[in-house]
Design a protein around this motif. Structure first.
Motif, short mmCIF file in Angstrom:
data_model
loop_
_atom_site.label_atom_id
_atom_site.label_comp_id
_atom_site.label_asym_id
_atom_site.label_seq_id
_atom_site.Cartn_x
_atom_site.Cartn_y
_atom_site.Cartn_z
N ILE A 25 0.84 -1.20 0.00
CA ILE A 25 0.00 0.00 0.00
C ILE A 25 0.87 1.26 0.00
O ILE A 25 0.39 2.36 -0.29
CB ILE A 25 -0.96 0.00 1.22
CG1 ILE A 25 -2.13 0.97 0.97
CG2 ILE A 25 -0.24 0.34 2.50
CD1 ILE A 25 -3.28 0.80 1.90
N VAL A 26 2.14 1.08 0.28
CA VAL A 26 3.09 2.20 0.24
C VAL A 26 3.06 2.88 -1.14
O VAL A 26 3.39 4.06 -1.28
CB VAL A 26 4.52 1.70 0.59
CG1 VAL A 26 5.11 0.86 -0.52
CG2 VAL A 26 5.43 2.87 0.94
N MET A 27 2.60 2.14 -2.14
CA MET A 27 2.46 2.71 -3.48
C MET A 27 1.59 3.97 -3.45
O MET A 27 1.85 4.94 -4.16
CB MET A 27 1.84 1.68 -4.43
CG MET A 27 1.70 2.16 -5.84
SD MET A 27 0.91 0.92 -6.88
CE MET A 27 -0.80 1.35 -6.70
N LEU A 28 0.55 3.95 -2.62
CA LEU A 28 -0.33 5.13 -2.53
C LEU A 28 0.44 6.35 -2.05
O LEU A 28 0.21 7.47 -2.51
CB LEU A 28 -1.50 4.86 -1.57
CG LEU A 28 -2.38 3.65 -1.82
CD1 LEU A 28 -3.66 3.76 -1.01
CD2 LEU A 28 -2.70 3.50 -3.29
N GLY A 29 1.35 6.11 -1.10
CA GLY A 29 2.19 7.21 -0.62
C GLY A 29 3.03 7.77 -1.75
O GLY A 29 3.18 8.98 -1.91
N GLY A 30 3.58 6.83 -2.56
CA GLY A 30 4.38 7.25 -3.70
C GLY A 30 3.54 8.09 -4.67
O GLY A 30 3.99 9.12 -5.18
N MET A 31 2.29 7.66 -4.90
CA MET A 31 1.41 8.40 -5.81
C MET A 31 1.18 9.82 -5.29
O MET A 31 1.22 10.79 -6.05
CB MET A 31 0.06 7.68 -5.93
CG MET A 31 0.11 6.41 -6.77
SD MET A 31 -1.26 5.29 -6.44
CE MET A 31 -2.65 6.25 -7.00
N MET A 82 -7.06 -3.97 -1.34
CA MET A 82 -6.04 -3.13 -1.97
C MET A 82 -6.61 -2.43 -3.20
O MET A 82 -6.29 -1.27 -3.47
CB MET A 82 -4.83 -4.01 -2.35
CG MET A 82 -3.61 -3.24 -2.71
SD MET A 82 -3.04 -2.22 -1.34
CE MET A 82 -2.10 -3.40 -0.40
N SER A 130 -7.46 6.17 -4.05
CA SER A 130 -6.35 7.10 -4.20
C SER A 130 -6.39 7.79 -5.55
O SER A 130 -6.15 9.00 -5.66
CB SER A 130 -5.05 6.31 -4.08
OG SER A 130 -4.23 6.90 -3.17
N ILE A 179 9.88 7.91 -0.33
CA ILE A 179 8.82 8.83 0.07
C ILE A 179 9.31 9.72 1.21
O ILE A 179 9.09 10.93 1.22
CB ILE A 179 7.56 8.03 0.50
CG1 ILE A 179 6.97 7.31 -0.71
CG2 ILE A 179 6.52 8.96 1.13
CD1 ILE A 179 5.90 6.31 -0.35
N VAL A 206 6.23 1.95 6.44
CA VAL A 206 5.05 2.40 5.69
C VAL A 206 4.11 3.18 6.62
O VAL A 206 3.58 4.24 6.25
CB VAL A 206 4.32 1.20 5.06
CG1 VAL A 206 3.00 1.64 4.44
CG2 VAL A 206 5.20 0.55 4.00
N LEU A 242 2.58 11.73 5.76
CA LEU A 242 1.69 12.15 4.67
C LEU A 242 0.27 12.40 5.15
O LEU A 242 -0.60 12.75 4.37
CB LEU A 242 1.65 11.08 3.57
CG LEU A 242 2.90 10.89 2.72
CD1 LEU A 242 2.78 9.63 1.88
CD2 LEU A 242 3.13 12.10 1.84
N LEU A 282 -2.40 4.32 5.11
CA LEU A 282 -1.03 3.82 5.22
C LEU A 282 -0.69 3.50 6.68
O LEU A 282 0.00 2.53 6.96
CB LEU A 282 -0.02 4.84 4.68
CG LEU A 282 -0.04 5.16 3.20
CD1 LEU A 282 1.19 5.94 2.82
CD2 LEU A 282 -0.13 3.92 2.36
#
Lengths: 103, 491
Positions: A46-52, B43, B50, B120, B251, B258, B263
């Motif tokens: 889900i860290v992908m969302l942070g990247g987005m 997911m 998102s 990030i 994460v 963020l 997350l």
């Protein structure tokens, strides 16, 4: 909401998630250790969302944009690869069940 | 009314619930696969939420609410491109990878997650620095979490790459020395130092205020390498599991910086359940986590069990030919096969099953004894044997099979070592002392299929090779068993 309340809520969420995380897998047979590890591995994809988000907000700073892009790629690898690997492992547990029952 | 934001928040809630139920199912053998699918659905909710948030105007709405200027360019194309690229690479690799290489694959994917968290954090740190140098106040929790995410994410990334290298045999040996231990402590202190330095950064340091953070990432790299190097390959599952929970926490930390609850929840869930899983794995090996991480199996035994390697007291092992072995196996009543990592690495599970089938057809009672930590991950052997279609009813756990060895004619050990080492029962100096083992030494005949007399991953010698009941059948597991299958066919 004030700034302090927002932070406090985040801490609440964190705390409760710690307890849920511990409770939810209290008993797990040994043969499921590897798939479970792999499954949790997929969930932190889900860290992908942070990247987005950081990529979207990077504006015209090229360095930050590319760092964000790399984060999205890595996160997506973690996410998609993780679920596929876990499913492949568990598929094998599945196929042997009918074989055992059929005989 | 900020509709896109509300919609995505509700979707995040649904995904959190699905993750929790999915995890619950994943720890139940009957529902495990559904559990993984539920998590995947969760997911999907999160990802779609998102996308809606970023592209549907939610992001700019939130920015306006915070008094920030709306974004002209959200780099939409790059986002989609990144997702597609990562998805294709990740899914194809995960689909192609051989079952025997699963542990490495999980390590690698975990590293990706850790790396993403570190990247990030880097971006977030730069944003915080820009705010600081402009004299704006920063959220202390988010700022602290950013550094935590940087350190832990970087640790997961490099640690996982090291674990990957160890598991794929690029770097098999555990390296330990007093100097290395000293260095690890020094570097650990340096990590703390750079965290403090980054925390006090004002934004006026070199490289736009980012120098402390870059240093921190570099030092974290050094630390993770030093941390993983002394740990033997046999303990890698525990290390991967630990790094997995570290990535979860990293994460969660990015979630704090963020302000993204999805997350925080998912990362923390993984962090907590991963930590518990790590402890359970240690328990299955009868070791403590500190023992795994700091004692370094391979450091102790160099002193205690190095006798054979250094040519100590002459011990002899008997060798057996494929034909003789085939004759032995075909003319007994029961054979218990004990698979280990050697079988996995040689991809010998299919030919092993063929051998089992042939012997069964000749009226031999064939059973497979699966040690919980045989291979490189708990449950590794179950997965491989299932892949080779070994009948489920021929698989036995440690507790089920141990009483049967006394009545068994042949215990055939294929590439296993530490899990049958009798030293675990009595030798208090042995690093595997106390680990439950398979009682192969109680069988009437013991066959050990192995490449050489070299000790296994724990790096300790195994007296079972020199037992008068033991025959060694040297060779790569696949080649050796193939030869044996041919010989059995001619019986």
């Amino acid at each position: 909401m004030t700034e302090a309340t927002v932070i406090l809520y985040a801490i609440y969420i964190f705390m409760l998630a710690v307890f849920v995380g511990f409770e939810v897998i209290s008993k797990v047979p040994v043969q499921l250790h590897t798939p479970l590890m792999s499954g949790t591995n997929a969930i932190h994809g889900i860290v992908m969302l942070g990247g987005m988000l950081v990529l979207a907000e990077s504006g015209n700073n090229a360095l930050l944009t590319w760092l964000g892009f790399a984060a999205v790629v890595l996160g997506a690898m973690n996410l998609f690869g993780g679920f596929v690997v876990t499913d492949r492992m568990l598929e094998m547990f599945k196929t042997k069940k009918p074989a055992a029952g059929g005989k | 009314m900020d509709f896109p934001k509300l919609l995505s928040d509700i979707a995040y809630l649904v995904s959190a619930i699905l993750f929790i139920v999915g995890l619950k199912f994943l720890s139940n053998p009957k529902k495990a696969r559904n559990g993984n699918q539920l998590a995947a659905i969760g997911m999907t909710f999160a990802v779609v939420a998102s996308l809606v948030f970023i592209f549907g105007g939610g992001l700019n709405g939130a920015r306006t609410a915070e008094g920030l200027p709306p974004l002209a360019d959200t780099h939409g194309l790059l986002i989609i491109l990144g997702i597609v690229l990562g998805a294709v690479v990740g899914a194809v690799a995960a689909r192609k990878v051989a079952m025997t290489e699963m542990p490495q694959m999980v390590a690698l994917l975990n590293g990706c997650g850790g790396g993403a968290a570190a990247l990030i954090s880097t971006v977030e740190f730069a944003t915080f620095m820009a705010a600081k140098s402009a004299g704006k106040p920063v959220d202390p929790l988010g700022f602290g979490a950013t550094m935590f995410g940087g350190v832990i994410g970087s640790l997961s990334f490099w640690g996982s790459l090291m674990a990957f290298a160890k598991l794929s045999g690029v770097m098999e040996k555990a390296i330990t020395s007093a100097f290395q231990k000293f260095l690890t402590v020094v570097v650990f202190l340096a990590v703390i130092g750079t965290v403090v330095w980054s925390g006090m950064a004002t934004g006026h340091e070199a490289m736009g205020g980012n120098l402390p953070f870059y240093t921190l990432l570099g030092v974290a790299l050094l630390f993770s390498v030093l941390m993983v190097i002394p740990i033997g390959g046999a303990d890698m599952p525990v290390v991967i599991s630990l790094l997995n929970s570290c990535t979860g926490l990293a994460v969660a930390a990015t979630g704090f910086s963020l302000r993204q609850p999805a997350l925080i929840i998912s990362g923390t869930l993984v962090g907590a359940s991963g930590t518990l899983l790590t402890l359970l794995m240690c328990k299955a090996m009868n070791r403590s986590i500190t023992n795994v991480l700091f004692a370094g199996v391979g450091s102790g035994p160099v002193a205690t069990g190095g006798g054979a390697a250094t040519g100590g007291p002459a011990k002899s092992a008997r060798e057996i030919s494929a034909d003789d072995l085939a004759m032995l196996c075909c003319n007994v009543q029961s054979v218990i096969i004990i698979p280990g990592y050697g079988m996995a690495v040689a991809q010998a599970q299919h030919v092993t099953r063929e051998l089992g089938d042939l012997l069964t057809a000749k009226g031999v009672d064939v059973k497979y004894a699966v040690h919980p930590v045989a291979g490189r991950m708990p449950g590794h052997m179950n997965v491989l044997l299932a892949e080779a279609n070994v009948p489920y009813e021929q698989l036995y756990d440690l507790e089920q099979i141990n009483s049967e060895f006394e009545r068994c004619d042949v215990a055939m050990v294929i590439g296993a070592n530490d899990v049958i080492n009798p030293a675990a029962r009595y030798d208090k100096t042995s690093p595997i002392y106390g680990m439950p083992i398979l009682d192969a030494d109680k069988a009437r005949n013991i066959i050990v299929v192995k490449r050489s007399l070299k000790p296994g991953f724990a790096g300790i010698d195994n007296e079972i090779y020199y037992d008068p009941k033991t025959y060694m059948f040297f060779g790569d597991a696949k080649a050796a068993i193939t030869k044996l299958v041919e010989a059995v066919k001619q019986q």
